[in-house]
Scaffold this motif. Sequence first.
Motif, mmCIF file in Angstrom:
data_model
loop_
_atom_site.group_PDB
_atom_site.id
_atom_site.type_symbol
_atom_site.label_atom_id
_atom_site.label_comp_id
_atom_site.label_asym_id
_atom_site.label_seq_id
_atom_site.Cartn_x
_atom_site.Cartn_y
_atom_site.Cartn_z
ATOM 1 N N GLU A 98 0.843 -1.181 0.000
ATOM 2 C CA GLU A 98 0.000 0.000 0.000
ATOM 3 C C GLU A 98 0.883 1.237 0.000
ATOM 4 O OE1 GLU A 98 -2.290 0.542 3.721
ATOM 5 O OE2 GLU A 98 -1.309 -1.293 4.384
ATOM 6 N N ARG A 99 0.359 2.283 -0.562
ATOM 7 C CA ARG A 99 1.114 3.521 -0.644
ATOM 8 C C ARG A 99 0.230 4.666 -0.162
ATOM 9 N NH1 ARG A 99 0.997 7.037 -4.529
ATOM 10 N NH2 ARG A 99 3.265 7.092 -4.818
ATOM 11 N N PRO A 100 0.815 5.808 0.237
ATOM 12 C CA PRO A 100 0.002 6.949 0.695
ATOM 13 C C PRO A 100 -0.946 7.399 -0.409
ATOM 14 C CG PRO A 100 2.314 7.256 1.253
ATOM 15 C CD PRO A 100 2.263 6.073 0.342
ATOM 16 N N LEU A 101 -2.166 7.751 -0.021
ATOM 17 C CA LEU A 101 -3.192 8.146 -0.980
ATOM 18 C C LEU A 101 -3.743 9.523 -0.621
ATOM 19 C CD1 LEU A 101 -5.227 4.815 -1.178
ATOM 20 C CD2 LEU A 101 -3.511 5.627 -2.792
ATOM 21 N N PRO A 102 -4.260 10.238 -1.607
ATOM 22 C CA PRO A 102 -4.935 11.503 -1.309
ATOM 23 C C PRO A 102 -6.224 11.231 -0.541
ATOM 24 C CG PRO A 102 -5.214 10.925 -3.619
ATOM 25 C CD PRO A 102 -4.233 9.943 -3.057
ATOM 26 N N PRO A 103 -6.810 12.256 0.102
ATOM 27 C CA PRO A 103 -8.003 12.037 0.929
ATOM 28 C C PRO A 103 -9.249 11.666 0.141
ATOM 29 C CG PRO A 103 -7.462 14.362 0.808
ATOM 30 C CD PRO A 103 -6.309 13.635 0.212
ATOM 31 N N LEU A 104 -9.294 11.929 -1.159
ATOM 32 C CA LEU A 104 -10.451 11.611 -1.969
ATOM 33 C C LEU A 104 -9.993 10.830 -3.192
ATOM 34 C CD1 LEU A 104 -13.550 12.143 -2.143
ATOM 35 C CD2 LEU A 104 -13.008 14.053 -3.657
ATOM 36 N N SER A 105 -10.679 9.717 -3.484
ATOM 37 C CA SER A 105 -10.308 8.924 -4.651
ATOM 38 C C SER A 105 -11.551 8.274 -5.234
ATOM 39 C CB SER A 105 -9.275 7.854 -4.285
ATOM 40 O OG SER A 105 -9.801 6.924 -3.358
ATOM 41 N N LEU A 106 -11.411 7.758 -6.438
ATOM 42 C CA LEU A 106 -12.511 7.108 -7.136
ATOM 43 C C LEU A 106 -12.582 5.639 -6.756
ATOM 44 C CD1 LEU A 106 -11.847 8.531 -10.720
ATOM 45 C CD2 LEU A 106 -13.595 9.304 -9.128
ATOM 46 N N VAL B 181 0.284 -0.927 -11.882
ATOM 47 C CA VAL B 181 -0.873 -0.527 -11.087
ATOM 48 C C VAL B 181 -1.064 0.979 -11.204
ATOM 49 C CG1 VAL B 181 -1.996 -0.714 -8.835
ATOM 50 C CG2 VAL B 181 -0.137 -2.294 -9.427
ATOM 51 N N GLY B 182 -2.283 1.397 -11.539
ATOM 52 C CA GLY B 182 -2.609 2.815 -11.550
ATOM 53 C C GLY B 182 -3.182 3.237 -10.213
ATOM 54 N N TYR B 183 -2.742 4.380 -9.696
ATOM 55 C CA TYR B 183 -3.131 4.825 -8.361
ATOM 56 C C TYR B 183 -3.771 6.208 -8.378
ATOM 57 C CZ TYR B 183 -0.834 1.042 -5.846
ATOM 58 O OH TYR B 183 -0.502 -0.192 -5.348
ATOM 59 N N PRO B 184 -4.532 6.530 -7.323
ATOM 60 C CA PRO B 184 -4.948 7.917 -7.116
ATOM 61 C C PRO B 184 -3.723 8.822 -7.039
ATOM 62 C CG PRO B 184 -6.161 6.454 -5.660
ATOM 63 C CD PRO B 184 -5.087 5.622 -6.292
ATOM 64 N N GLY B 185 -3.923 10.061 -7.448
ATOM 65 C CA GLY B 185 -2.808 10.982 -7.483
ATOM 66 C C GLY B 185 -2.060 10.962 -8.793
ATOM 67 N N GLY B 186 -2.595 10.230 -9.794
ATOM 68 C CA GLY B 186 -1.989 10.240 -11.119
ATOM 69 C C GLY B 186 -0.719 9.429 -11.244
ATOM 70 N N ILE B 187 -0.526 8.412 -10.399
ATOM 71 C CA ILE B 187 0.707 7.624 -10.358
ATOM 72 C C ILE B 187 0.483 6.243 -10.974
ATOM 73 C CG2 ILE B 187 2.419 6.535 -8.849
ATOM 74 C CD1 ILE B 187 2.663 9.546 -8.900
ATOM 75 N N VAL B 188 1.436 5.778 -11.780
ATOM 76 C CA VAL B 188 1.505 4.389 -12.220
ATOM 77 C C VAL B 188 2.742 3.773 -11.583
ATOM 78 C CG1 VAL B 188 1.829 2.819 -14.162
ATOM 79 C CG2 VAL B 188 0.303 4.773 -14.398
ATOM 80 N N ALA B 189 2.557 2.658 -10.864
ATOM 81 C CA ALA B 189 3.674 1.955 -10.229
ATOM 82 C C ALA B 189 3.914 0.632 -10.936
ATOM 83 C CB ALA B 189 3.387 1.713 -8.748
ATOM 84 N N ALA B 190 5.184 0.289 -11.120
ATOM 85 C CA ALA B 190 5.574 -1.022 -11.630
ATOM 86 C C ALA B 190 6.144 -1.811 -10.459
ATOM 87 C CB ALA B 190 6.604 -0.889 -12.740
ATOM 88 N N LEU B 191 5.437 -2.884 -10.050
ATOM 89 C CA LEU B 191 5.815 -3.627 -8.850
ATOM 90 C C LEU B 191 6.553 -4.911 -9.199
ATOM 91 C CD1 LEU B 191 2.595 -3.387 -6.631
ATOM 92 C CD2 LEU B 191 4.512 -1.791 -6.789
#
Length: 388
Positions: free
Chosen positions: A179-187, A202-212
Amino acid sequence: MKRFALLRRWVVCAALGVGVSGCASLDALNPFAASGPKPAPLPELRDTRSLPVRYTVHLSEGGQRYLTPAPVADGVVAAGGKGEVVWIGADGKEQWRTEVGAPILAGVGSDARLAAVVTEQGEVVAINVSDGSIRWRQAAALPAVTPPLVGEGLVVVRAADHRLLAFDAFDGKPRWRYERPLPPLSLRQSAPLVAAGGAIFVGYPGGIVAALDPNRGQPFFELTVAPPKGTTEIERLTDIVGAVVLDSQELCAAAYQSRIACFDLKTGREVLTSAIATRVGIDRDVRSLITVDEVDRIVAIDLFNGQPRWQNDSLVYRQLTRPMVFGDVALVGDAQGYLHAVDLSDGQLRARTRIGSGAIVVAPQRVADGAVVVQNQDGTVAVLERTR
């Protein structure tokens, strides 16, 4: 040089003071809501092609869920909302049926050997595709709306709060959690995970794409598609929507109400951007990125310069799915159960067929023999041939 996919969503309000009234103000984004702008009437078709249905199967209703059929070598594995998982052969006949004992909230994910679903109780159920037997069950204790990712020896579940839980595909033992830090509001959305090149994207809130790293559950790298901007939390929503699109050494992704961006995976350098905002994500062919904007205009973006090639506004406010490239057309489903085919060369509507009476909220999925499978919310599963 080549440049270079999901899905409808509703909004969930996270912690830090965003209450019920904040959620209610975002009802227009809910694909399951009855209110909203009036959808465009079905346009007349000219110079049409056929969109033949190979077979149709009826499962139990999916309700307000993103149940997604999973193509396998000799057919499709699909789930009904009440708890059945079914393997449908290439001839449209049921090969096996397994009851998981609870309504299904998310699924199906499959690597053609193992299929996985998540129940309303947060239980992950892994099923052998060969005979429909249940291989293992594991309590995730978290709600999920995205189909599990099955691959790399893992079953990876994305919870509704964006945590990732990985289980061993053989015996279901927990492998890692990320898990990673997220903004207070997400879809709250069905945002598919993508496995490719030894990584899980993985696409995340905050406009981030992570490659795990699938072995450790830690990021190799992260890319910023669109940093949050604005003064209110709603204005700052830039969740990645839909699945990322990978082609050779490039990755493209779309950020909600913001933009689309493509990156060179070797260098991380941004190679293309477009200011078109989408709520559903993207797909691509050799020439264009195809997307649906916030009012359901279908747009083709030139992969060489990032400019729109064509735009089709005949289906506005019909709550379209993420587009899927299918030969020389792009397919989009709508809230009335229609599947539309748009010509990739000029954006003109070429074909239309109705898949039951329920809304289509998940983009069609490619089947191995060149067909596509579509499932709508009344439980109708249909396999369609190429247009001609």
